[in-house]
Design a protein around this motif. Structure first.
Motif, PDB file in Angstrom:
ATOM      1  N   THR A 170      35.144  32.689  33.053  1.00  0.00           N
ATOM      2  CA  THR A 170      34.774  32.761  34.988  1.00  0.00           C
ATOM      3  C   THR A 170      33.425  33.337  35.010  1.00  0.00           C
ATOM      4  O   THR A 170      33.409  34.480  34.659  1.00  0.00           O
ATOM      5  N   THR A 171      33.168  33.117  36.082  1.00  0.00           N
ATOM      6  CA  THR A 171      31.701  33.490  35.753  1.00  0.00           C
ATOM      7  C   THR A 171      31.119  32.996  37.253  1.00  0.00           C
ATOM      8  O   THR A 171      31.648  32.071  38.337  1.00  0.00           O
ATOM      9  N   ASP A 172      29.510  33.317  37.977  1.00  0.00           N
ATOM     10  CA  ASP A 172      29.266  33.320  39.489  1.00  0.00           C
ATOM     11  C   ASP A 172      28.220  32.472  39.242  1.00  0.00           C
ATOM     12  O   ASP A 172      27.667  32.274  39.747  1.00  0.00           O
ATOM     13  N   THR A 173      27.508  32.244  38.015  1.00  0.00           N
ATOM     14  CA  THR A 173      26.843  31.362  37.973  1.00  0.00           C
ATOM     15  C   THR A 173      26.978  30.339  36.789  1.00  0.00           C
ATOM     16  O   THR A 173      27.475  30.970  36.045  1.00  0.00           O
ATOM     17  N   VAL A 174      25.908  29.740  37.032  1.00  0.00           N
ATOM     18  CA  VAL A 174      25.612  28.469  35.744  1.00  0.00           C
ATOM     19  C   VAL A 174      24.677  29.246  34.439  1.00  0.00           C
ATOM     20  O   VAL A 174      25.462  28.570  33.577  1.00  0.00           O
TER      21      VAL A 174
ATOM     22  N   VAL B 274      35.198  27.432  34.190  1.00  0.00           N
ATOM     23  CA  VAL B 274      35.365  28.290  35.776  1.00  0.00           C
ATOM     24  C   VAL B 274      34.371  29.146  36.354  1.00  0.00           C
ATOM     25  O   VAL B 274      33.865  30.469  36.294  1.00  0.00           O
ATOM     26  N   ILE B 275      33.441  27.959  37.060  1.00  0.00           N
ATOM     27  CA  ILE B 275      32.649  28.983  38.338  1.00  0.00           C
ATOM     28  C   ILE B 275      32.368  28.788  39.444  1.00  0.00           C
ATOM     29  O   ILE B 275      32.489  28.312  40.455  1.00  0.00           O
ATOM     30  N   ARG B 276      31.888  29.660  40.554  1.00  0.00           N
ATOM     31  CA  ARG B 276      31.886  30.293  41.576  1.00  0.00           C
ATOM     32  C   ARG B 276      31.231  29.357  42.542  1.00  0.00           C
ATOM     33  O   ARG B 276      30.258  29.206  41.970  1.00  0.00           O
ATOM     34  N   GLY B 277      32.491  28.992  43.453  1.00  0.00           N
ATOM     35  CA  GLY B 277      31.606  28.284  44.261  1.00  0.00           C
ATOM     36  C   GLY B 277      31.368  28.653  45.956  1.00  0.00           C
ATOM     37  O   GLY B 277      30.969  29.870  45.948  1.00  0.00           O
ATOM     38  N   GLU B 278      31.453  27.707  46.897  1.00  0.00           N
ATOM     39  CA  GLU B 278      31.084  28.307  47.909  1.00  0.00           C
ATOM     40  C   GLU B 278      32.416  28.796  48.860  1.00  0.00           C
ATOM     41  O   GLU B 278      32.031  29.943  49.763  1.00  0.00           O
TER      42      GLU B 278
END
Ligand SMILES: Nc1c(NC[C@H](O)[C@H](O)[C@H](O)CO)[nH]c(=O)[nH]c1=O
Ligand SMILES: CC(=O)[C@@H](O)COP(=O)(O)O
Length: 153
Positions: A117-121, A81-85
């Protein structure tokens, strides 16, 4: 005083893996890591079943069904799960983490949380077999340890 430690042994164990297809460039590497580790620890490849779900949000539902089937000694869940907008990230992360934890508690089948569960790719890639290890391999070791520990208690 008695101290219990689970042994990481895979002989005779049957493992199911629920993996999300979303961000498959990452989750495929997590799956490879998990499968490779399980076989190295002695699990027969024929005793590893894989269920692909659309995204992390769907993982817990299938993990629950796998756990309740009675066919497996342990369950590994894998996703990225990678953070989007938007705040969608928060809802997906909350749902999958709570859902996977509930499966283990309700069924007593060791169920590992291998959802990144990350903020970036880059953070996700690094945790799927690059600079920060492979979360799938980590879960393989942990599920075998938990299976053995439960049998000791
Ligand atoms: N944005 C990510 C998702 N989103 C999809 C949801 O998991 C779910 O499949 C959809 O909402 C339909 O119910 N899933 C991931 O695994 N990773 C993401 O970054
Ligand atoms: C984790 C997600 O659901 C996220 O990737 C979706 O992206 P966005 O918030 O930009 O719609």
């Amino acid at each position: 005083m008695t101290t219990f430690n689970g042994n990481v042994t895979g002989q005779g164990r049957k493992i199911a893996i629920a993996v999300a297809r979303f961000n498959s460039f990452v989750t495929t590497q997590l799956l490879n890591g998990a499968q490779d580790a399980l076989v190295r620890y002695g699990v027969a490849s024929d005793d590893i079943d894989v269920a692909w779900v659309p995204g992390a949000f769907e993982i817990a539902t299938i993990a629950n069904q796998l756990a309740k089937s009675g066919r497996y000694d342990g369950i590994i869940t894998l996703g990225a799960v990678i953070r989007g907008e938007t705040s969608h990230y928060d809802y997906v992360c909350s749902a999958v983490s709570r859902g996977v934890a509930q499966v283990g508690l309700e069924t007593s089948v060791p169920t590992m949380f291998g959802v990144l569960t990350t903020d970036t790719v880059d953070q996700a890639i690094n945790r799927a077999g690059v600079k920060s290890g492979n979360k799938g391999a980590d879960c393989a070791q942990s599920v075998l340890e938990m299976i053995d520990l439960k049998r000791q208690l």
